[in-house]
Enzyme design. Structure first.
Site, PDB file in Angstrom:
ATOM      1  N   ASP A 141      35.916  34.003  47.065  1.00 26.82           N
ATOM      2  CA  ASP A 141      36.845  32.926  46.728  1.00 26.82           C
ATOM      3  C   ASP A 141      36.595  31.665  47.539  1.00 26.82           C
ATOM      4  O   ASP A 141      36.486  30.571  46.972  1.00 26.82           O
ATOM      5  CB  ASP A 141      38.281  33.415  46.944  1.00 26.82           C
ATOM      6  CG  ASP A 141      39.304  32.350  46.627  1.00 26.82           C
ATOM      7  OD1 ASP A 141      39.774  32.305  45.479  1.00 26.82           O
ATOM      8  OD2 ASP A 141      39.626  31.548  47.529  1.00 26.82           O
ATOM      9  N   VAL A 169      41.171  31.102  43.337  1.00 24.24           N
ATOM     10  CA  VAL A 169      40.114  31.264  42.335  1.00 24.24           C
ATOM     11  C   VAL A 169      40.027  32.714  41.888  1.00 24.24           C
ATOM     12  O   VAL A 169      39.890  33.011  40.697  1.00 24.24           O
ATOM     13  CB  VAL A 169      38.760  30.776  42.888  1.00 24.24           C
ATOM     14  CG1 VAL A 169      37.638  31.060  41.885  1.00 24.24           C
ATOM     15  CG2 VAL A 169      38.814  29.291  43.189  1.00 24.24           C
ATOM     16  N   ASP A 170      40.120  33.647  42.832  1.00 26.18           N
ATOM     17  CA  ASP A 170      40.118  35.065  42.469  1.00 26.18           C
ATOM     18  C   ASP A 170      41.266  35.384  41.521  1.00 26.18           C
ATOM     19  O   ASP A 170      41.081  36.063  40.505  1.00 26.18           O
ATOM     20  CB  ASP A 170      40.249  35.929  43.726  1.00 26.18           C
ATOM     21  CG  ASP A 170      38.914  36.224  44.386  1.00 26.18           C
ATOM     22  OD1 ASP A 170      37.881  36.197  43.690  1.00 26.18           O
ATOM     23  OD2 ASP A 170      38.906  36.492  45.599  1.00 26.18           O
ATOM     24  N   MET A 171      42.455  34.911  41.855  1.00 20.29           N
ATOM     25  CA  MET A 171      43.621  35.275  41.055  1.00 20.29           C
ATOM     26  C   MET A 171      43.593  34.613  39.679  1.00 20.29           C
ATOM     27  O   MET A 171      43.960  35.238  38.679  1.00 20.29           O
ATOM     28  CB  MET A 171      44.895  34.955  41.823  1.00 20.29           C
ATOM     29  CG  MET A 171      45.087  35.899  43.007  1.00 20.29           C
ATOM     30  SD  MET A 171      46.657  35.687  43.855  1.00 20.29           S
ATOM     31  CE  MET A 171      46.393  34.101  44.615  1.00 20.29           C
ATOM     32  N   GLY A 174      41.315  36.545  37.604  1.00 15.12           N
ATOM     33  CA  GLY A 174      41.986  37.746  37.123  1.00 15.12           C
ATOM     34  C   GLY A 174      42.896  37.457  35.943  1.00 15.12           C
ATOM     35  O   GLY A 174      42.941  38.225  34.969  1.00 15.12           O
TER      36      GLY A 174
END
Length: 405
Positions: A141, A169-171, A174
């Site tokens: 991220d 960014v990760d979330m 997702g």
């Protein structure tokens, strides 16, 4: 009570955050999520802390892995890989976030599994995509926030580029993954076939800056850091009060007029220097200076009360403990408690969505590593205890014994 994704089964090879966040959302909607973890090690996120629970479980891991069952497989062994293929035959969705080529090398690539399950929706999450000069680089991220341009527009103008306070960014990746998967499931209703869903952290990072990327691509304007300010609206930032800070979001000229009335300066609503947003942007420093002088005259709570009465968007800046204790959180029923097998009752923020006909309450606690290996293999593959003992002896579950669950 029914759940929206009852009957949908997910085989989840992902770890850390983007993939697990995606599959948690699917689990919140009722999918049966089978989390495949490395034997003896598990998801890397299990080691991320502090804080840890008294039983040693990472609160970070617990936060994004509810509503899942965990099985431990050693995919480096033939037995582990064979079990993974057999499980894929029984699943509707597969999610993985290895670097490109890893799943193919294990015999678990999209083309390979399409041969045994043509209805499988296969979601691959990578750092930089499946092709191109950066495809082989791992994705993290903070690296993507920097490389993707997000950090260049985050932070004070005279400061250093700044990471957003969470792994945004990760979330977001997702969230996009879950959305795309649901689209592919709907497409399957018509075509009868699954398909591949590809996402990257880099693509997701760019997608959350539509106004900034469009401003550059369409008009050549390179965005800059504005601290807590907004490039397209003024005044729209954090301002100091005489006992703290308050957020102010004047998004149109009507709100500006109401702000002027609230601070006892109604004439500024008609002043051509400030009446329209484009004029205020041209005088950003001047306008923000005026607002700062006004707001230093009262406390944060006083300004929130005064401005809210006049429908001027504003708010206090709460710490996590304070917002979690706010009566609005109770009204939204956001906090959920679920019983963990070794950690006891876990309180967490549940799904932020509610469906009028389907249940979205947590129904399974975050799993222990390999907690459901035996149960899942018996249920889906009709294996019995002698089968499991033989697989264990052959290393399919790694060095740890399979849990009889």
């Amino acid at each position: 009570m029914s759940r929206a994704l009852d009957g949908i089964r997910v085989l989840d090879f992902s770890r850390v955050l983007a993939g697990p966040y995606c599959t948690m959302i699917l689990g919140d909607l009722g999918a049966d999520v089978i989390k495949v973890e490395r034997a003896g090690v598990g998801d890397d996120l299990r080691q991320w802390g502090p804080p840890f629970m008294p039983d040693g479980e990472s609160t970070y891991f617990l936060s994004v892995n509810r509503n899942k069952r965990s099985i431990a497989l050693d995919l480096k062994t033939e037995g582990g890989r064979n079990l993974a293929v057999r499980l894929a035959r029984q699943c509707d969705i597969l999610v993985e976030n290895f670097r490109p080529g890893v799943m193919e090398a294990l015999g678990l690539g999209y083309e390979q599994l399409q041969e045994v399950n043509s209805r499988l929706v296969y979601c691959s999450i990578t750092g930089h995509g499946a092709a191109g000069p950066l495809a082989d680089r791992p994705g993290y991220d903070v690296v993507t926030q920097g490389m993707g341009g997000l950090m260049s527009v985050t932070g004070e103008p005279d400061g250093t580029p700044t990471r957003v306070g969470v792994a945004i960014v990760d979330m977001v990746t997702g969230l996009y993954s879950a959305t795309a998967i649901l689209g592919a499931l709907q497409s399957r209703h018509h075509s009868g076939k699954g398909q591949r869903v590809d996402l990257s952290l880099l693509g997701s990072c760019l997608s959350v800056m539509p106004n900034l990327t469009a401003g550059y691509l369409m008009s050549g304007v390179k965005p800059e850091r504005l601290g807590n300010g907004h490039p397209n609206a003024v005044p729209y930032k954090v301002f100091p009060t005489n006992d703290g800070n308050v957020t102010l979001a004047v998004g149109n000229d009507g709100q500006w007029a109401r702000l002027c009335e609230a601070v006892g300066q109604p004439q500024l609503a008609c002043d051509p220097r400030y009446a329209e947003n484009h004029a205020r942007i041209a005088r950003r420093a001047e306008v923000e200076g005026m607002v700062t002088e006004w707001f230093l005259q009262k406390t944060t709570d006083e300004w929130v009360e005064v401005l809210s009465q006049r429908q001027v968007p504003c708010g206090a800046i709460y710490t996590i403990d304070r917002i979690l204790a706010h009566p609005q959180i109770e009204a939204l029923a956001l906090l959920k408690t679920i019983q963990h097998p070794t950690g006891g009752p876990l309180c967490m923020v549940g799904a932020p969505f509610h469906l009028s006909m389907d249940d979205t309450e947590p129904h399974l606690p975050p799993p222990l590593l390999g907690e459901h290996t035996a149960a899942v293999l018996k249920e889906l593959l009709s294996l019995d205890d002698p089968d499991l003992r033989e697989l264990e002896q052959n290393g399919a579950f790694g060095r740890r014994s399979v849990r009889e669950a």
